[in-house]
Design a protein around this motif. Structure first.
Motif, PDB file in Angstrom:
ATOM      1  N   GLU A  27      32.857  26.151 -17.313  1.00 26.99           N
ATOM      2  CA  GLU A  27      34.216  26.063 -16.913  1.00 26.99           C
ATOM      3  C   GLU A  27      34.979  26.079 -18.339  1.00 26.99           C
ATOM      4  N   GLU A  28      34.663  25.529 -19.388  1.00 25.65           N
ATOM      5  CA  GLU A  28      35.254  25.247 -20.419  1.00 25.65           C
ATOM      6  C   GLU A  28      34.726  25.629 -21.810  1.00 25.65           C
ATOM      7  N   PHE A  29      33.494  26.358 -21.793  1.00 29.37           N
ATOM      8  CA  PHE A  29      32.745  26.960 -22.847  1.00 29.37           C
ATOM      9  C   PHE A  29      32.187  28.227 -22.433  1.00 29.37           C
ATOM     10  N   ASP A  30      32.276  28.908 -23.318  1.00 30.91           N
ATOM     11  CA  ASP A  30      31.477  30.148 -23.467  1.00 30.91           C
ATOM     12  C   ASP A  30      30.115  29.965 -23.600  1.00 30.91           C
ATOM     13  N   CYS A  31      29.243  30.220 -22.635  1.00 31.50           N
ATOM     14  CA  CYS A  31      27.389  29.768 -22.661  1.00 31.50           C
ATOM     15  C   CYS A  31      26.747  30.986 -22.708  1.00 31.50           C
ATOM     16  N   GLU A  32      25.777  30.973 -23.612  1.00 30.41           N
ATOM     17  CA  GLU A  32      24.458  31.620 -23.737  1.00 30.41           C
ATOM     18  C   GLU A  32      23.424  30.829 -23.475  1.00 30.41           C
ATOM     19  N   GLU A  33      22.360  31.545 -22.945  1.00 34.33           N
ATOM     20  CA  GLU A  33      21.120  30.817 -22.519  1.00 34.33           C
ATOM     21  C   GLU A  33      19.846  31.534 -23.177  1.00 34.33           C
ATOM     22  N   VAL A  34      18.706  30.658 -23.506  1.00 39.20           N
ATOM     23  CA  VAL A  34      17.444  31.231 -23.393  1.00 39.20           C
ATOM     24  C   VAL A  34      16.570  30.043 -23.196  1.00 39.20           C
ATOM     25  N   ALA A  35      15.435  30.441 -23.053  1.00 34.20           N
ATOM     26  CA  ALA A  35      14.381  29.725 -22.420  1.00 34.20           C
ATOM     27  C   ALA A  35      13.282  29.082 -23.351  1.00 34.20           C
ATOM     28  N   ASP A  36      13.227  29.411 -24.523  1.00 37.28           N
ATOM     29  CA  ASP A  36      12.321  29.000 -25.662  1.00 37.28           C
ATOM     30  C   ASP A  36      12.650  28.785 -26.895  1.00 37.28           C
ATOM     31  N   GLY A  37      11.867  28.004 -27.697  1.00 33.88           N
ATOM     32  CA  GLY A  37      12.211  27.419 -29.144  1.00 33.88           C
ATOM     33  C   GLY A  37      12.357  28.813 -30.191  1.00 33.88           C
ATOM     34  N   GLU A  38      11.543  29.868 -29.926  1.00 31.14           N
ATOM     35  CA  GLU A  38      11.638  30.898 -30.858  1.00 31.14           C
ATOM     36  C   GLU A  38      13.033  31.967 -30.610  1.00 31.14           C
ATOM     37  N   ALA A  39      13.162  31.988 -29.139  1.00 30.43           N
ATOM     38  CA  ALA A  39      14.489  32.756 -28.881  1.00 30.43           C
ATOM     39  C   ALA A  39      15.569  32.008 -29.389  1.00 30.43           C
ATOM     40  N   ALA A  40      15.688  30.508 -29.258  1.00 25.88           N
ATOM     41  CA  ALA A  40      16.792  29.893 -29.813  1.00 25.88           C
ATOM     42  C   ALA A  40      16.843  30.144 -31.122  1.00 25.88           C
ATOM     43  N   LEU A  41      15.985  30.049 -31.892  1.00 26.50           N
ATOM     44  CA  LEU A  41      16.023  30.297 -33.607  1.00 26.50           C
ATOM     45  C   LEU A  41      16.536  31.732 -33.877  1.00 26.50           C
ATOM     46  N   GLU A  42      16.311  32.889 -33.058  1.00 25.22           N
ATOM     47  CA  GLU A  42      16.725  33.966 -33.394  1.00 25.22           C
ATOM     48  C   GLU A  42      18.185  34.056 -33.084  1.00 25.22           C
ATOM     49  N   ARG A  43      18.573  33.553 -31.747  1.00 23.94           N
ATOM     50  CA  ARG A  43      19.920  33.609 -31.359  1.00 23.94           C
ATOM     51  C   ARG A  43      20.950  32.703 -32.434  1.00 23.94           C
TER      52      ARG A  43
END
Length: 125
Positions: A27-43
């Motif tokens: 509602e107040e932020f533009d959100c992106e989502e991932v499900a694991d640590g490796e994908a988090a670091l890439e993003r």
């Protein structure tokens, strides 16, 4: 002209909880989502957000591992991190803070508290 909303990356392996966090914050932020640590670091490396909401226990790389790697990377060092964890002992909280978390919420958490902490951290990004 509309003002850009802060971007938040949500890293949570439990899909229902990830969806709840994204729904709550979107509602107040533009959100992106991932499900694991490796994908988090890439993003994160592709496009650092104004806030990272990071689960401490993830498949593969843990949230603590992701956090330590972020804090060692000059490009990611300053991204505020809200750590989420089902483990809530003082050792767990201290470990997250020592690894570089800016704030910590135990699961389950109140959505109002999530929104409040997210705003506080994103404002100081």
């Amino acid at each position: 002209m509309t003002e850009a909303r802060p971007r938040v990356l949500v890293v949570e392996d439990e899909q229902p909880l990830r969806e709840l966090i994204v729904l709550t914050l979107s509602e107040e932020f533009d959100c992106e989502e991932v499900a694991d640590g490796e994908a988090a670091l890439e993003r994160l490396r592709a496009s650092p957000p104004e806030l990272l909401v990071l689960d401490s226990m993830l498949p593969g790389r843990s949230g603590i591992d992701v956090l330590r790697e972020m804090r060692a990377d000059p490009q990611l060092r300053e991204v505020p991190v809200l750590m989420l964890s089902a483990w809530q002992s003082s050792e767990d909280i201290d470990g997250a803070i020592e690894a570089g978390a800016n704030s910590f919420l135990g699961k389950p958490f109140r959505v109002e508290e999530l929104v409040s902490v997210a705003h506080e951290l994103a404002e100081h990004a």
